[in-house]
Design a protein around this motif. Structure first.
Motif, short mmCIF file in Angstrom:
data_model
loop_
_atom_site.label_atom_id
_atom_site.label_comp_id
_atom_site.label_asym_id
_atom_site.label_seq_id
_atom_site.Cartn_x
_atom_site.Cartn_y
_atom_site.Cartn_z
N ARG A 255 14.15 22.19 1.42
CA ARG A 255 15.33 21.78 0.98
C ARG A 255 15.56 20.46 2.15
N THR A 256 16.48 19.61 1.57
CA THR A 256 16.30 18.49 2.54
C THR A 256 16.98 18.90 3.80
N ASN A 257 16.84 18.00 5.01
CA ASN A 257 17.42 18.35 6.11
C ASN A 257 18.64 17.25 6.36
N LEU A 258 19.09 16.40 5.41
CA LEU A 258 20.06 15.48 5.45
C LEU A 258 20.85 15.80 4.26
N VAL B 4 0.96 -0.99 0.01
CA VAL B 4 0.03 -0.06 0.14
C VAL B 4 1.01 1.27 0.02
N GLY B 5 0.98 1.83 -1.09
CA GLY B 5 1.98 2.98 -1.22
C GLY B 5 2.93 2.93 -2.04
N ALA B 6 3.24 3.96 -3.05
CA ALA B 6 4.51 4.07 -3.90
C ALA B 6 5.38 5.19 -3.48
N GLY B 7 5.48 5.61 -2.08
CA GLY B 7 6.33 6.51 -1.78
C GLY B 7 7.66 5.59 -1.77
N ALA B 8 8.68 6.31 -1.00
CA ALA B 8 10.06 6.07 -0.82
C ALA B 8 9.92 4.47 -0.31
N ALA B 9 9.20 4.27 0.76
CA ALA B 9 8.86 2.94 1.58
C ALA B 9 8.25 1.84 0.52
N GLY B 10 7.17 2.25 -0.25
CA GLY B 10 6.55 1.12 -0.98
C GLY B 10 7.32 0.99 -2.05
N GLU C 147 -7.00 3.56 -4.75
CA GLU C 147 -6.80 3.79 -3.42
C GLU C 147 -7.22 2.53 -2.69
N VAL C 148 -6.43 1.98 -1.71
CA VAL C 148 -7.00 0.86 -1.06
C VAL C 148 -7.83 1.35 0.16
N VAL C 149 -8.98 0.82 0.14
CA VAL C 149 -10.35 1.38 1.07
C VAL C 149 -10.16 0.37 1.97
N GLY D 231 6.45 8.39 -5.43
CA GLY D 231 7.24 9.66 -4.73
C GLY D 231 6.46 10.06 -3.15
N GLY D 232 5.37 9.68 -3.43
CA GLY D 232 4.61 10.05 -2.01
C GLY D 232 4.75 11.50 -1.40
N THR D 233 5.29 11.64 -0.39
CA THR D 233 5.42 12.89 0.13
C THR D 233 6.15 13.99 -0.75
N TRP D 234 7.36 13.46 -1.56
CA TRP D 234 8.02 14.30 -2.43
C TRP D 234 7.32 14.75 -3.54
N VAL D 235 6.08 14.44 -3.75
CA VAL D 235 5.05 14.85 -4.78
C VAL D 235 4.78 16.21 -4.44
N VAL E 15 -5.04 15.58 0.78
CA VAL E 15 -3.87 16.09 0.21
C VAL E 15 -2.98 15.27 0.80
N HIS E 16 -1.92 14.41 0.15
CA HIS E 16 -1.15 13.71 0.94
C HIS E 16 0.03 14.07 1.50
N SER E 17 0.67 15.29 0.49
CA SER E 17 1.89 15.70 0.78
C SER E 17 1.95 16.83 1.97
N ASN F 37 1.98 3.45 3.79
CA ASN F 37 1.14 4.55 3.44
C ASN F 37 1.75 5.91 3.96
N GLY F 38 2.80 5.87 4.64
CA GLY F 38 3.17 7.45 4.97
C GLY F 38 2.66 7.75 6.32
N HIS F 39 3.30 8.50 7.06
CA HIS F 39 2.95 9.08 8.34
C HIS F 39 3.03 10.58 8.46
N PHE G 199 -0.31 -0.42 -4.69
CA PHE G 199 -1.38 0.40 -4.75
C PHE G 199 -1.18 1.89 -4.48
N GLU G 200 -1.37 2.68 -5.43
CA GLU G 200 -0.85 4.11 -5.17
C GLU G 200 -2.16 4.87 -5.41
N ARG G 201 -2.48 5.79 -4.40
CA ARG G 201 -3.53 6.81 -4.77
C ARG G 201 -3.56 7.95 -5.72
N GLY G 202 -2.11 8.25 -5.53
CA GLY G 202 -1.71 9.33 -6.69
C GLY G 202 -1.58 8.96 -8.02
P1 FAD Z 1 5.05 8.81 1.71
O1 FAD Z 1 6.25 9.25 0.79
O2 FAD Z 1 4.09 9.42 2.62
O3 FAD Z 1 4.38 7.68 0.90
C1 FAD Z 1 3.11 6.92 0.99
C2 FAD Z 1 2.26 6.76 -0.26
O4 FAD Z 1 1.25 5.99 0.14
C3 FAD Z 1 1.77 8.24 -0.93
O5 FAD Z 1 2.37 8.06 -2.33
C4 FAD Z 1 0.36 7.96 -0.80
O6 FAD Z 1 -0.54 8.50 -1.88
C5 FAD Z 1 0.16 6.27 -0.57
N1 FAD Z 1 -1.09 5.99 0.08
C6 FAD Z 1 -1.63 6.24 1.33
N2 FAD Z 1 -2.70 5.83 1.26
C7 FAD Z 1 -3.05 4.88 0.56
C8 FAD Z 1 -4.10 4.24 0.17
N3 FAD Z 1 -5.18 3.75 1.07
N4 FAD Z 1 -4.13 3.51 -0.91
C9 FAD Z 1 -3.09 3.80 -2.14
N5 FAD Z 1 -2.01 4.67 -1.55
C10 FAD Z 1 -2.00 5.27 -0.66
N6 FAD Z 1 13.20 12.61 4.82
C11 FAD Z 1 14.37 12.67 4.66
O7 FAD Z 1 15.03 11.63 4.38
N7 FAD Z 1 14.97 13.79 4.18
C12 FAD Z 1 14.28 15.26 4.32
O8 FAD Z 1 14.92 16.08 4.25
C13 FAD Z 1 13.01 15.16 4.64
N8 FAD Z 1 12.16 16.04 4.75
C14 FAD Z 1 10.64 15.84 5.11
C15 FAD Z 1 10.02 17.02 5.12
C16 FAD Z 1 8.70 16.85 5.35
C17 FAD Z 1 7.85 18.19 5.41
C18 FAD Z 1 8.10 15.67 5.32
C19 FAD Z 1 6.57 15.66 5.86
C20 FAD Z 1 8.92 14.76 5.38
C21 FAD Z 1 10.33 14.59 5.43
N9 FAD Z 1 10.94 13.40 5.10
C22 FAD Z 1 12.39 13.72 5.03
C23 FAD Z 1 10.52 12.29 5.69
C24 FAD Z 1 9.70 11.71 4.34
O9 FAD Z 1 8.51 11.54 4.59
C25 FAD Z 1 10.41 10.33 4.15
O10 FAD Z 1 11.56 10.68 3.39
C26 FAD Z 1 9.59 9.41 2.98
O11 FAD Z 1 9.56 10.30 1.86
C27 FAD Z 1 8.63 8.61 3.54
O12 FAD Z 1 8.35 7.61 2.72
P2 FAD Z 1 6.94 6.81 2.89
O13 FAD Z 1 6.94 6.02 1.78
O14 FAD Z 1 6.85 6.15 4.15
O15 FAD Z 1 5.78 7.72 2.91
#
Ligand code: FAD
Length: 453
Positions: A78-81, A16-22, A134-136, A46-50, A69-71, A175-177, A39-42
């Motif tokens: 700019r990144t903090n790392l 569930v989710g195609a951010g960095a973790a997915g 979207e996974v419901v 890229g998740g958060t990074w979109v 709105v996800h992000s 799904n990101g936090h 499964f990706e809602r967007g």
């Molecule tokens: P996300 O990137 O949030 O991806 C989750 C995905 O799941 C999204 O694409 C979403 O659409 C999808 N999703 C959610 N629910 C569903 C559903 N029900 N069905 C289908 N799809 C779904 N990290 C760093 O390493 N360096 C940084 O500088 C940094 N800065 C940050 C700044 C901010 C403001 C924030 C909020 C975070 C920052 N982070 C940073 C942390 C960042 O969240 C992680 O790096 C990483 O991108 C998280 O990835 P993720 O895949 O866990 O979640």
């Protein structure tokens, strides 16, 4: 009890989710021979990074029925790392040539998105993703398999479309936090006449021009946002829980930015009283107070719960013992180097699911969790810090690497992360452009050669 070993097998896995973790979970699962649907809602990875300029209609995010709105990115982010620390272990986040690429060591958010897209392309991850889906609902069946219900949606409209109902052997939740805001409790806030918003809904400073803004929080986002705001606002007052009650100081280099202790109360005449005794007439309170774990789609019949932001019970922040290994969570820990940790957790999940990696019994996992909880309690650490593993993150990552039989965290990465934290304290205004760890940068690039040649 002997460790539980499941036979080496290929499983049908929903991510569930195609951010960095997915993305990295999908890559690792496929490498281990599983068949994977992400499964990706967007409508992109890229998740958060979109980044999106869109805001939610409810600025505090309290309405559970609001369009999501996800992000939570702001335009100036700019990144903090440093990029060398931030990248995946075997796909270094190096400076890449090309139009629109950002060569800075702490690049802007667009560069991170491009890097994640490069990653997805390099490993063919996109072909596993069902976009705008979207996974419901995710629920366990009596057979031990998982029912995944999803619906096709059009991006940003939350519109209903075709629904799908499928069976999977396992589900990996990514799904990101950083989407479900947490707000500060302020006595008197209900009759305070100003506007409140959460950093989840902050994009640019312009709407705050000439206003008096109170920013609550001291996270990286709060630090960035208050500086962004100070460029246009009349006054910015930061309320921090992590300073002494008498704290009141103007921030060096600014004539309109103050640091205070926490807010004591808000009044109906528009003023806000800080614990340091200062009273400020303000128009806006911006809560930079973090986020809640939120799994609206997940039905585990009460086996997995969120209690004061503790998601549990989870063995090593990944597997709920009673549902392991077929339900797992990637990316729950915080105050971490995220991509590295996601990569190692994903390798572990993939290996355990295929039976390559041995696994403790349910009883042993519960014992481990209970002793972890007891240790937190004895140290007076509230439940909401259960997944805050900052100081032990590399020990945790190396434990994961040992489970997987793969290389642990590179020494340069650990040292560079510490150096970056020190630099950030020493140079809060300029740490993204000035540093002293040139030797570690050289060492990192020497190490990257083995992944790029
Ligand atoms: P996300 O990137 O949030 O991806 C989750 C995905 O799941 C999204 O694409 C979403 O659409 C999808 N999703 C959610 N629910 C569903 C559903 N029900 N069905 C289908 N799809 C779904 N990290 C760093 O390493 N360096 C940084 O500088 C940094 N800065 C940050 C700044 C901010 C403001 C924030 C909020 C975070 C920052 N982070 C940073 C942390 C960042 O969240 C992680 O790096 C990483 O991108 C998280 O990835 P993720 O895949 O866990 O979640």
């Amino acid at each position: 009890m002997p460790p539980t070993t499941i036979p080496v097998s290929s499983r049908h896995v929903a991510v569930v989710g195609a951010g960095a973790a997915g993305l990295v979970a999908a890559r690792e699962l496929r490498r281990d021979g599983h068949s994977v649907v992400v499964f990706e809602r967007g409508n992109e990875v890229g998740g958060t990074w979109v980044y999106t300029p869109h805001l939610e209609p409810d600025p505090l995010g309290l309405d559970p029925k609001r369009p999501i709105v996800h992000s939570s990115l702001y335009s100036s982010l700019r990144t903090n790392l440093p990029r060398e620390v931030m990248g995946f272990m075997d796909f270094p986040f190096m400076i890449r040539p090309g139009e629109g690429r950002d060569p800075r060591r702490y690049p802007g958010h667009r560069e991170v998105l491009m890097y994640l897209k490069d990653f997805a392309r390099e490993f063919g991850v996109e072909e596993m993703v069902r976009f705008e889906t979207e996974v419901v609902k995710v629920r366990i069946l009596d057979s031990g398999k998982w029912n995944v219900q999803s619906k096709k949606m059009s991006c940003f409209s939350n519109e209903n479309g075709n629904e799908d109902d499928e069976i999977y052997d396992a589900v990996v939740v990514c799904n990101g936090h950083y989407t479900e805001p947490r707000v500060a409790e302020i006595p008197g806030i209900n009759s305070w006449p100003g506007k409140q918003t959460h950093s989840h809904n902050y994009r640019i400073s312009e709407p705050f021009r000439d206003q008096v803004v109170i920013v609550i929080g001291s996270s990286s986002s709060a630090v960035d946002i208050c500086r962004d705001l100070a460029a246009v606002a009349k006054e910015v007052h930061v309320a921090s829980r992590s300073v002494a009650d008498e704290t009141y100081r103007k921030q060096p280099g600014y004539d309109n930015l103050w640091l205070h202790s926490m807010i004591d109360n808000a009044r109906d005449d528009g003023t806000v009283v800080f614990r340091n005794g200062k009273v400020v007439l303000a128009g806006v309170i911006m809560h930079c107070t973090g986020y809640k774990y939120h799994f609206p789609f997940l039905d585990t019949k009460g086996i997995v719960t969120v209690d004061d932001n503790r998601l549990g019970p989870l063995y090593k922040h990944v597997f709920p013992p009673a549902l392991a290994p077929c339900l797992s969570f990637i990316g729950i820990p915080w105050k971490i180097v995220p991509f590295l940790l996601f990569e190692l957790q994903s390798k572990w999940v993939a290996g355990v699911l295929s039976g390559r990696i041995t696994f403790p019994s349910q009883k042993e996992m519960m014992e481990d969790i209970n002793s972890f909880y007891s240790m937190l309690e004895a140290a007076g650490i509230p439940k909401r810090y259960t997944h805050c593993i900052g100081e032990s993150q590399f020990e945790y990552c190396n434990w994961l690497a040992a489970q997987c039989g793969c290389q642990g965290v590179e020494k340069w990465r650990e040292l560079m992360n510490s150096a970056a934290l020190v630099n950030q304290q020493l140079r809060p205004e300029t740490y993204r452009d000035e540093w002293e760890d040139h030797d570690l940068v050289l060492e990192a690039y020497e190490d990257f050669v083995k992944h790029t040649s």
